[in-house]
Scaffold this active site. Structure first.
Site, short mmCIF file in Angstrom:
data_model
loop_
_atom_site.label_atom_id
_atom_site.label_comp_id
_atom_site.label_asym_id
_atom_site.label_seq_id
_atom_site.Cartn_x
_atom_site.Cartn_y
_atom_site.Cartn_z
CG ASN A 262 -3.91 4.18 0.79
OD1 ASN A 262 -5.06 4.24 1.19
ND2 ASN A 262 -3.26 3.04 0.66
CB SER B 143 -0.85 0.07 1.27
OG SER B 143 -1.62 -1.06 1.43
CD GLU C 153 -4.17 3.17 -5.96
OE1 GLU C 153 -4.49 4.37 -5.93
OE2 GLU C 153 -3.63 2.59 -5.01
CG HIS D 154 -2.68 -0.93 -3.61
ND1 HIS D 154 -3.26 0.29 -3.35
CD2 HIS D 154 -2.61 -1.57 -2.41
CE1 HIS D 154 -3.51 0.39 -2.05
NE2 HIS D 154 -3.13 -0.73 -1.47
N1 LIG Z 1 -5.43 -4.90 5.19
C1 LIG Z 1 -5.75 -3.99 4.30
O1 LIG Z 1 -6.77 -3.29 4.40
C2 LIG Z 1 -4.88 -3.80 3.08
C3 LIG Z 1 -5.39 -3.15 1.95
C4 LIG Z 1 -4.60 -3.03 0.80
C5 LIG Z 1 -3.30 -3.50 0.82
N2 LIG Z 1 -2.80 -4.11 1.95
C6 LIG Z 1 -1.43 -4.61 1.90
O2 LIG Z 1 -1.47 -6.02 1.77
C7 LIG Z 1 -0.35 -6.60 2.44
C8 LIG Z 1 -0.81 -7.62 3.44
O3 LIG Z 1 -1.68 -7.03 4.37
P1 LIG Z 1 -2.73 -7.89 5.22
O4 LIG Z 1 -3.58 -6.92 5.93
O5 LIG Z 1 -3.35 -8.94 4.37
O6 LIG Z 1 -1.72 -8.59 6.27
P2 LIG Z 1 -1.99 -9.85 7.18
O7 LIG Z 1 -1.11 -9.68 8.37
O8 LIG Z 1 -3.45 -10.06 7.40
O9 LIG Z 1 -1.45 -11.09 6.32
C9 LIG Z 1 -0.10 -11.29 6.00
C10 LIG Z 1 0.12 -12.78 5.76
O10 LIG Z 1 1.45 -12.95 5.31
C11 LIG Z 1 1.99 -14.10 5.93
N3 LIG Z 1 3.44 -14.01 5.92
C12 LIG Z 1 4.24 -13.29 6.74
N4 LIG Z 1 5.53 -13.46 6.39
C13 LIG Z 1 5.54 -14.33 5.34
C14 LIG Z 1 6.57 -14.92 4.56
N5 LIG Z 1 7.84 -14.62 4.78
N6 LIG Z 1 6.21 -15.75 3.56
C15 LIG Z 1 4.92 -16.05 3.33
N7 LIG Z 1 3.90 -15.54 4.05
C16 LIG Z 1 4.21 -14.68 5.03
C17 LIG Z 1 1.38 -14.09 7.32
O11 LIG Z 1 1.43 -15.38 7.92
C18 LIG Z 1 -0.04 -13.64 7.02
O12 LIG Z 1 -0.88 -14.73 6.73
C19 LIG Z 1 0.43 -5.43 3.03
O13 LIG Z 1 1.42 -5.05 2.12
C20 LIG Z 1 -0.62 -4.35 3.14
O14 LIG Z 1 -0.07 -3.05 3.13
C21 LIG Z 1 -3.57 -4.28 3.07
#
Ligand SMILES: NC(=O)c1ccc[n+]([C@@H]2O[C@H](COP(=O)([O-])OP(=O)(O)OC[C@H]3O[C@@H](n4cnc5c(N)ncnc54)[C@H](O)[C@@H]3O)[C@@H](O)[C@H]2O)c1
Length: 496
Positions: free
Chosen positions: A190, A119, A152, A140
């Site tokens: 964002n 993000s 995006e 994104h």
């Molecule tokens: N949550 C949101 O609203 C949102 C929206 C858009 C983008 N994002 C982006 O998406 C990404 C993930 O966010 P999220 O909220 O889903 O996070 P999250 O913490 O819910 O999930 C992350 C996952 O990655 C796994 N993980 C961690 N290290 C790892 C590794 N080395 N190899 C494989 N898997 C691994 C974890 O076990 C977990 O299941 C981030 O970059 C975030 O900025 C999040």
């Protein structure tokens, strides 16, 4: 390249949703997670989401079975070997993302596309560490991925020609609307949303208005689905703070510098809904309108002062239609002098000119059904209470604002719109793409440029000039492109 198989790395909140999006488009998915439990939770979340779609009649049981058949939980990174595209959806930390890309470099085919769902991190710095940065791109998605239509597509200076277009076509195949941008912190949605939320938090912190009034100004005044403080609570103050920190590092300036309260509330563990407390308490305490004070009486006669413009005429007819007397004679001893106010001019000089500044309060109709009650330095409590009673008699919801440029609605709106104009002025995105990003990514009923054309470029320009003159903050200086369009009477959208 035809995308037949996708590896989703990280099956958390976003990963599970993204896996569903690809599977729904008929693409095979290999789901990878470092943590076996997280992988099972992600697969269960996908299961539950599809079951909900079946129970709502949006998916048949056989489609559900086919969809599930397309997603397999991987034993490890090696299973990404057959993927045409791998997307990482792991936590927002550069070192973790880089480590994932190093793994993907090792196992994926050399022609596979590598994407990041980051993000706020620099896609360029992720790409630069890979063997073939030309095939790395930002993709994104928004939360919840199966529902939100915006994607995006972020290209870097290293991205191969043609790849952004290919990925935008893929996004359309996923039934998403792509917006193609280059790699700047926060991309479009964002980078526009967070400074607006930050500014709202700062207005609250500085006692400019109450949290409730700020949120009502955005919902009733601007037609947004949620107020900024309620939205900060929903996103999480901690998450918002870290995105603002990234934006501030990239762009500098007061719009992106997190207001101290955001950091303090985060340090205090009051991170929003998930913590049960942020700007508000969850679940919400039952509303009581009884503040212990007797409601003020509606004055039988109201003195109305204005410039003889449309705002004054509208107020006069509303007051008369409510069965109250209106006098223009400021010498007449009424309890309330209503100044038909405009957000680009202060109320106090008109209140002084009317001769009874204690009884004078500004009233500004902002949006359907909303009145801004503007208190000057000399307005008495009784006059403000009488103005509240009048607004209620007129069927208007009232919010209180100090006598400062933009009042409350404009102080929230115009700097936000100026940020959007700067994005176009910088040739970062088109007005149409900005509107698409805010509508589909942030749930705005209308994009910022539609809001701007509706509010009027002249008023936007005048309020911003007044804010800049009063606060001296360059963030409020109207962008030259806005001034050019205002002078040329040229809207930003074809259908304002
Ligand atoms: N949550 C949101 O609203 C949102 C929206 C858009 C983008 N994002 C982006 O998406 C990404 C993930 O966010 P999220 O909220 O889903 O996070 P999250 O913490 O819910 O999930 C992350 C996952 O990655 C796994 N993980 C961690 N290290 C790892 C590794 N080395 N190899 C494989 N898997 C691994 C974890 O076990 C977990 O299941 C981030 O970059 C975030 O900025 C999040």
């Amino acid at each position: 390249m035809e995308i037949r198989e996708v590896a989703v790395v990280g099956m958390g909140t976003m990963g599970a949703g993204i896996a569903e999006v690809f599977a729904r488009a008929g693409i095979s998915v290999v789901a990878i997670d470092v943590d076996a439990q997280a992988l099972s939770r992600g697969m269960a979340a996908l299961d539950a989401s599809l079951a909900r779609a079946v129970s709502r009649g949006k998916l048949t049981s056989s489609e559900q079975a086919q969809l599930l058949g397309r997603v397999r939980a991987a034993a490890g990174f090696g299973d990404a070997a057959g993927a045409d595209l791998a997307i990482e959806v792991v936590p927002e930390r550069l070192e973790v993302k880089r480590q994932i890309f190093a793994e993907l470099d090792r196992v994926c085919r050399p022609d596979a596309i590598l994407a990041s769902n980051t993000s706020s991190l620099s896609v360029t710095s992720i790409a630069a560490g890979t063997k073939n940065p030309g095939r790395v791109i930002g993709l994104h998605f928004f939360n919840p991925a199966p529902v939100m239509r915006l994607v995006e597509v972020v290209s870097t200076v290293l991205t191969a020609d043609g790849l952004p277009g290919e990925i935008a076509s893929l996004a359309r195949r996923l039934s998403k609307t792509p917006v193609q941008v280059s790699d700047r912190a926060g991309f479009v949605a964002n980078a526009l949303l967070l400074p607006y939320l930050n500014h709202a938090a700062s207005l609250f912190e500085r006692g400019y208005a109450t949290a409730e009034d700020i949120d009502v100004a955005a919902t009733a005044g601007l037609g947004l689905p949620m107020g900024p403080l309620a939205l900060l609570d929903l996103i999480g103050l901690d998450t918002s703070l870290s995105v603002l920190d990234v934006l501030h590092t990239e762009f500098g300036g007061s719009r992106y510098m997190p207001t101290p309260l955001l950091r303090r509330l985060t340090e205090a563990g009051r991170t929003g809904r998930k913590a049960g407390r942020g700007f508000y308490t969850y679940p919400a305490a039952p509303q009581t309108s009884d503040n212990g004070n007797e409601p003020a009486a509606v004055p039988a006669t109201v003195t109305l002062v204005g410039l003889g413009d449309a705002a004054e005429t509208e107020l006069a007819s509303m007051i008369a239609a409510a069965g109250l007397n209106v006098t223009r004679n400021t010498g007449h001893p009424t309890d309330l002098v209503v100044i038909a106010a405009a957000p680009e001019r202060p109320v106090l000089p008109e209140a002084l000119a009317a001769g009874r500044p204690g009884q004078a309060v500004g009233l500004h109709l902002a949006g359907s059904g909303l009145a801004e009650v503007v208190r000057t330095a000399l307005s008495t409590e009784a006059a403000v209470a009488a103005a509240d009673a009048l607004a209620s008699r007129l069927g208007l919801q009232a919010v209180h604002s100090p006598d400062r440029p933009g009042f409350l609605v404009g102080a929230l709106l115009y700097p936000h719109l100026a940020d959007a104009v700067r994005m176009v002025q910088d040739c970062y995105a088109s007005a149409a793409d900005v509107d698409t990003a805010m509508r589909l990514g942030c749930g705005y009923p209308q994009g910022p440029f539609h809001l701007l054309d509706k509010a009027g470029l002249r008023q936007a320009l005048d309020v911003l000039r007044a804010m800049y003159a009063e606060y001296g903050d360059p963030a409020f200086a109207p962008p030259p492109l806005l001034a050019e369009h205002a002078v040329a009477s040229l809207g930003f959208t074809s259908a304002p």
